[in-house]
Design a protein around this motif. Structure first.
Motif, short mmCIF file in Angstrom:
data_model
loop_
_atom_site.label_atom_id
_atom_site.label_comp_id
_atom_site.label_asym_id
_atom_site.label_seq_id
_atom_site.Cartn_x
_atom_site.Cartn_y
_atom_site.Cartn_z
N SER A 594 39.31 31.34 34.33
CA SER A 594 39.05 30.50 33.14
C SER A 594 37.56 30.33 32.96
CB SER A 594 39.72 29.15 33.33
OG SER A 594 39.27 28.57 34.53
N GLY A 595 37.24 29.79 31.83
CA GLY A 595 35.82 29.57 31.55
C GLY A 595 35.19 30.86 31.05
N THR A 596 33.88 30.87 31.03
CA THR A 596 33.19 32.05 30.51
C THR A 596 33.22 33.15 31.56
OG1 THR A 596 31.45 30.41 30.55
CG2 THR A 596 31.36 32.09 28.82
N LEU A 597 33.69 34.29 31.10
CA LEU A 597 33.71 35.41 32.03
C LEU A 597 32.66 36.44 31.65
CD1 LEU A 597 37.57 35.90 32.30
CD2 LEU A 597 36.07 34.68 33.86
N PHE A 630 28.59 43.30 25.78
CA PHE A 630 29.24 42.27 26.57
C PHE A 630 28.98 42.52 28.04
CE2 PHE A 630 31.33 39.85 23.43
CZ PHE A 630 31.57 40.72 22.38
N ARG A 631 28.53 41.48 28.71
CA ARG A 631 28.23 41.63 30.13
C ARG A 631 28.93 40.52 30.89
NH1 ARG A 631 24.10 44.88 31.51
NH2 ARG A 631 23.49 43.55 33.25
N TYR A 632 29.38 40.88 32.07
CA TYR A 632 30.11 39.92 32.88
C TYR A 632 29.19 38.85 33.46
CZ TYR A 632 34.48 42.56 33.27
OH TYR A 632 35.67 43.19 33.02
N ILE A 633 29.71 37.67 33.56
CA ILE A 633 29.08 36.65 34.37
C ILE A 633 30.23 35.88 35.02
CG2 ILE A 633 28.80 35.18 32.30
CD1 ILE A 633 26.47 35.17 35.34
N LEU A 634 30.56 36.31 36.23
CA LEU A 634 31.77 35.81 36.87
C LEU A 634 31.47 34.79 37.94
CD1 LEU A 634 33.59 39.21 37.51
CD2 LEU A 634 34.06 37.58 35.68
N ASN A 635 32.44 33.95 38.17
CA ASN A 635 32.37 33.05 39.32
C ASN A 635 33.47 33.46 40.27
OD1 ASN A 635 30.24 31.27 38.83
ND2 ASN A 635 31.45 30.24 37.26
N CYS A 636 33.06 33.76 41.50
CA CYS A 636 34.04 34.22 42.47
C CYS A 636 33.99 33.37 43.72
CB CYS A 636 33.77 35.67 42.89
SG CYS A 636 33.68 36.78 41.51
N LYS A 637 35.14 33.28 44.34
CA LYS A 637 35.16 32.56 45.61
C LYS A 637 35.24 33.58 46.72
CE LYS A 637 37.54 28.61 47.61
NZ LYS A 637 38.69 27.70 47.42
N ILE A 638 34.33 33.45 47.66
CA ILE A 638 34.38 34.35 48.81
C ILE A 638 34.53 33.52 50.07
CG2 ILE A 638 33.00 36.13 47.67
CD1 ILE A 638 30.62 35.26 49.41
N ALA A 639 35.15 34.10 51.08
CA ALA A 639 35.42 33.36 52.30
C ALA A 639 35.30 34.26 53.52
CB ALA A 639 36.81 32.75 52.24
N ASP A 640 34.77 33.69 54.58
CA ASP A 640 34.86 34.37 55.86
C ASP A 640 35.50 33.42 56.84
OD1 ASP A 640 31.35 34.10 56.95
OD2 ASP A 640 32.93 32.59 56.72
N ALA A 662 33.40 44.70 30.59
CA ALA A 662 33.54 43.36 30.03
C ALA A 662 34.13 43.37 28.62
CB ALA A 662 32.19 42.66 30.04
N ASN A 663 33.78 44.34 27.82
CA ASN A 663 34.28 44.31 26.45
C ASN A 663 35.79 44.55 26.40
OD1 ASN A 663 33.63 46.90 27.31
ND2 ASN A 663 33.46 47.69 25.24
N LEU A 664 36.29 45.32 27.35
CA LEU A 664 37.74 45.54 27.42
C LEU A 664 38.45 44.27 27.84
CD1 LEU A 664 38.49 49.07 28.87
CD2 LEU A 664 38.96 48.15 26.59
N LEU A 665 37.82 43.55 28.75
CA LEU A 665 38.42 42.30 29.20
C LEU A 665 38.49 41.33 28.04
CD1 LEU A 665 39.30 41.17 32.07
CD2 LEU A 665 37.35 39.66 31.76
N LYS A 666 37.45 41.36 27.25
CA LYS A 666 37.40 40.49 26.08
C LYS A 666 38.58 40.82 25.17
CE LYS A 666 34.47 39.78 22.00
NZ LYS A 666 35.18 40.60 21.01
N GLN A 667 38.78 42.10 25.04
CA GLN A 667 39.87 42.56 24.18
C GLN A 667 41.23 42.06 24.69
OE1 GLN A 667 39.39 46.74 23.64
NE2 GLN A 667 40.93 46.86 22.04
N LEU A 668 41.39 42.20 26.00
CA LEU A 668 42.66 41.77 26.59
C LEU A 668 42.86 40.28 26.38
CD1 LEU A 668 42.76 43.66 30.02
CD2 LEU A 668 44.15 44.12 28.00
N THR A 669 41.78 39.54 26.51
CA THR A 669 41.88 38.10 26.34
C THR A 669 42.30 37.79 24.91
OG1 THR A 669 39.90 38.04 27.72
CG2 THR A 669 40.73 35.94 26.89
N GLU A 670 41.62 38.47 23.99
CA GLU A 670 41.92 38.19 22.58
C GLU A 670 43.34 38.60 22.21
OE1 GLU A 670 38.76 40.34 20.79
OE2 GLU A 670 37.33 38.69 20.96
#
Lengths: 735, 110
Positions: A594-597, A630-640, A662-670
């Motif tokens: 969710s949020g801006t991807l 369109f360029r990605y700006i993702l938030n990811c959770k990483i764990a060790d 990113a533009n394809l993801l945008k498309q999928l979202t839309e």
């Protein structure tokens, strides 16, 4: 059992240079206890100490031993004079007092080994005072019993029981004359006429005494002008002769052996005599500045036969400013300076080493101009006319391991190039393995020997605060610790060698740097580079290289635990400018759905564009475009295994973990295709990667928080594990 | 209360004798079904594995990590399994397990 020749002299010399009297001095000298010694001063009279005189076959000195661990020595002292003379090997001692000019001082023997008890004293050692007075010569000295037996009783001038005054016995050889001369200190200006004639007689007399085996007998009767050169040839011959003697196994008849041994002992002595005489002569000449037929020949031509006698560096000090020989291991660039009085000058420094020591020497003004082009790094020279003073900056000299004096050349100094001296090493190296560099502090100085893996070639380089352009080269190197590291060389060093791939070079005094968590090496004013296939460490590396399979350890920066990073991040809250660099190995747990991807970016640069009516505008490029990128700006959770954090991932890295742009993801979202979208985002879920992170305090909507940004994502590969395994195996091998 | 999880010690083929009757983890390639067991090739040796269903035919090798109990006659009763990537380096794994069970055993197991 052989005694160590000249050990006593070396100890006294060392004592003159010792700064800290409490210092334990390590050595490896074999001595013989030859006399009881009854001390006058109270220091040596301590109940816990036993006082003897020990000898190295040529000279005696006072040596004290602890009473308690040496009951046999206690017993020894009960006979006076001694009847048994133990041989001992001393491995450490302390100096108990400062030496008086021309005399010795007591030493306290700390560690020693008992070798043998002899019934006789080896040689006929003189008191140190007489020995020094006699120009450090003792014709009846010996280092082994055999020598002593064949020296011949009738040649004895000195008896070790009677302290005869030196001048009383009529001379059988020229030693006598030497002694008479000694009271004339070398610095004194002698009367012109008398000195010269004395020298002449000396030389002639010596020639007569020389054994017939040397071929130069005929030559020796020639005119005076030739004398000096011949003396040197004679020395050379004697040296060769000596060597021949030493390589043969003498099972010959007694007489032959006796003669040969006499010759063996004498040339050593004579050589020194001759050196001293020549030196005296030369000094006279230099002082008088005249052109006698003993003129010193053009120094540059006589490469092989320099006329100046030299002394080891450890003997040179302000009260013994003599010539010395050594290899120039570093020549620094000539620099300008301005004094307080606004005077301009030039200067440069060099480092010189001989067989045992290192010194730092300076050239100023005229001397700097005169010698800077003449001296070549790596060559051997004889240096004379150097001013020696106690060091101004002792700490700095101690840091580099140099002797504690300042050496200054002036315009009248002489520097004579000589042939390569194999006994003098290329430099004093203390190589460390590349994998240990990663654990060392930034700024520390190390020596490394390594193979060239890659080279940037010599490039022009503009320094930030200087106008002039310089050169620079970046080398990727590795060694048998399987560690790779980058070495950057600035200035002349960059062009000193070809630095071809596969070649092995020795780098002395490189400085450790750190950039974004990775350690690298760089040159500084101390650095020097050497290339020599015969150096032991180079050979070893070459051998290893031949069997090397090519697999290096990854340039592993220290892998951090996420819990460590979280702890460190607290520091960012205190310092807004602090950036923390980390390398973590973690699983990608989830990508925030969710949020801006993604964001709308300018097609030209990467900045965010503003939305206009039916177009998009980039303020920095001043461009308007129909469609943004369109360029990605993702938030990811990483764990060790230690914790987890949220990290931000930019477009470039995001495309590594998500296989649609990113533009394809945008498309999928839309289009509302949630499942496909989730599948795309989860493509790399639970996969393990190496994340390189930069952590910094950021403000967002008045909230300050430490944000972790991903700089790079690398999938875990087998090579990683192999590298770690190699490291483990390597360490196991070398335990 | 959760049960204490079972420990399936990772071993190499040459350690099988020592671990008979214990829970172990082995990695290898699934070969063919032979009646009531499946052939599992581990480092050149064929281990007989029960309780594994070979579902789909695949064009690629089926590389598995199988956790199960080794019984006295050398059969491995599979309890769990994980698929491995094609890039799995068995040689490297073997070296590591040699260390894990060898010099560094006390770092991993009690």
């Amino acid at each position: 059992m052989n005694l160590t020749f000249e050990a006593v002299r070396k100890i006294v010399q060392q004592g003159q240079n010792v700064i800290d009297l409490k210092q334990k001095i390590e050595c490896n000298y074999t001595f013989q206890i030859v006399e009881n010694y009854f001390p006058q001063s109270s220091k040596e009279k301590l109940d816990q100490l036993l006082c003897f005189r020990v000898s190295d076959g040529y000279a005696k000195m006072k040596a004290l031993f602890f009473r308690t661990p040496n009951p046999d020595f206690v017993q020894l002292r009960e006979t006076e004079p001694l009847t048994k003379y133990p041989l001992i090997k001393v491995t450490s001692f302390r100096i108990l007092g400062k030496p008086v000019e021309g005399d010795d001082f007591p030493i306290l023997i700390l560690e020693f080994e008992r070798l043998q008890i002899l019934e006789k004293i080896i040689g006929q050692p003189m008191s140190y005072k007489s020995y020094a007075a006699n120009g450090y010569q003792n014709p009846n000295g010996a280092t082994s019993l055999d020598d002593y037996e064949f020296a011949g009783i009738d040649d004895l001038l000195f008896s070790n029981h009677k302290s005869q005054s030196i001048g009383q016995i009529p001379p059988k050889n020229t030693i006598q004359q030497n002694i008479q001369e000694i009271p004339n200190k070398q610095e004194e200006k002698p009367k012109q006429g008398i000195k010269i004639s004395l020298s002449k007689t000396k030389f002639q007399k010596q020639q007569q005494v020389d054994p017939p085996q040397t071929e130069l007998v005929q030559q020796q009767q020639q005119q005076k002008p030739q004398v000096q050169k011949q003396q040197y040839e004679q020395i050379a011959q004697n040296q060769q002769f000596q060597q021949i003697q030493q390589t043969k196994n003498n099972q010959d008849q007694l007489n032959q052996k006796k003669q040969q041994l006499r010759v063996q002992i004498q040339p050593q002595q004579q050589q020194q005599q001759q050196q001293q005489q020549q030196q005296q002569q030369q000094q006279q000449q230099q002082q008088q500045n005249n052109q006698f037929n003993n003129k010193i020949p053009n120094q540059k031509n006589n490469k092989n036969n320099p006329q100046i006698d030299f002394f080891p560096l450890y003997q040179i000090n302000p009260s013994f400013q003599q010539a010395f020989r050594g290899r120039v291991v570093k020549v620094n660039e000539i620099k300008s300076y301005t004094t307080k009085n606004q005077k301009d000058g030039k200067m440069f420094g060099i480092y010189v080493i001989d067989e045992e020591n290192l010194i730092s020497a300076m050239f100023f003004d005229q001397a700097a101009e005169k010698f800077h082009d003449y001296i070549v790094q790596g060559k051997c020279y004889i240096f004379s006319g150097v001013q020696v003073k106690p060091a101004k900056n002792l700490e700095q000299l101690q840091k580099i391991g140099s002797l504690p004096f300042d050496y200054t050349f002036d315009q009248n100094s002489q520097i004579i190039e000589i042939d390569e001296v194999p006994g003098i090493p290329l430099n004093i190296f203390n190589f460390v393995k590349l994998n240990s560099i990663t654990q060392q502090k930034v700024g520390s100085i190390q020596d490394v020997v390594a193979v060239i893996k890659s080279t940037s070639g010599v490039k022009e380089f503009q320094a930030k605060n200087k106008d002039e352009k310089s050169t620079r080269i970046q080398l990727g190197v590795y060694d048998d610790s399987l560690q790779e590291i980058e070495i950057t060389l600035y200035g002349n060093l960059a062009q000193q060698y070809p630095f071809q791939i596969g070649e092995i070079y020795m780098f002395k005094s490189l400085k450790i740097n750190e950039y974004q968590g990775r350690k690298s090496l760089q040159n500084n004013y101390l650095t020097s580079i050497h290339f020599d296939k015969n150096q032991k460490e180079v050979k070893e590396l070459q051998n290893w290289l031949q069997n090397f399979d090519g697999k290096l350890a990854e340039p592993v920066s220290k892998i951090k635990l996420i819990s460590e990073l979280i702890n460190e991040s607290n520091r960012c809250e205190l310092d807004q400018n602090l950036k923390i660099y980390s390398d973590v190995r973690a699983q990608l747990v989830l990508v925030k759905n969710s949020g801006t991807l993604y964001y709308q970016s300018c097609t030209n640069c990467l900045k965010k564009v503003t939305t206009e009516l039916d177009s998009f505008y980039c303020s920095s490029c001043n461009l308007t475009m129909k469609e943004p990128k369109f360029r990605y700006i993702l938030n990811c959770k990483i764990a060790d295994s230690s914790g987890n954090i949220w990290v931000s991932v930019g477009d470039q890295q995001a495309n590594q973990i998500i296989d649609i742009p990113a533009n394809l993801l945008k498309q999928l979202t839309e289009e509302g295709k949630e499942k496909e979208k989730n599948d795309a985002l989860s493509k790399s879920a639970y996969k393990e990667f190496r994340f390189k992170l930069t952590s910094k305090l950021e403000e967002f909507n008045d909230v300050k928080r430490v944000k972790h940004a991903v700089q790079s994502i690398t999938p875990i590969s087998n090579a990683d594990t192999q590298a770690i395994l190699n490291q483990i195996e390597f360490y196991m091998k070398n335990i | 209360m959760t049960d204490t999880p079972l420990s399936f010690q990772r071993i190499n083929v040459d350690m099988i004798q020592k671990f008979k009757g214990q829970n172990v983890t082995l990695v290898g390639k699934l070969l063919q079904k032979k009646g009531d067991y499946v052939q599992f090739q581990v480092d050149g040796t064929i281990i007989k594995v029960t309780e594994i269903e070979q579902e789909t035919e695949s064009s690629e090798d089926i590389l598995l990590e199988i956790r199960g109990k080794l019984n006295d006659d050398g059969y491995l009763e599979a309890k769990e399994y994980t698929e491995l990537e094609q890039t799995f380096d068995f040689e490297l794994y073997k070296k590591v397990i040699n260390m894990v069970q060898g010099q560094f055993r006390d770092l991993f197991y009690e």
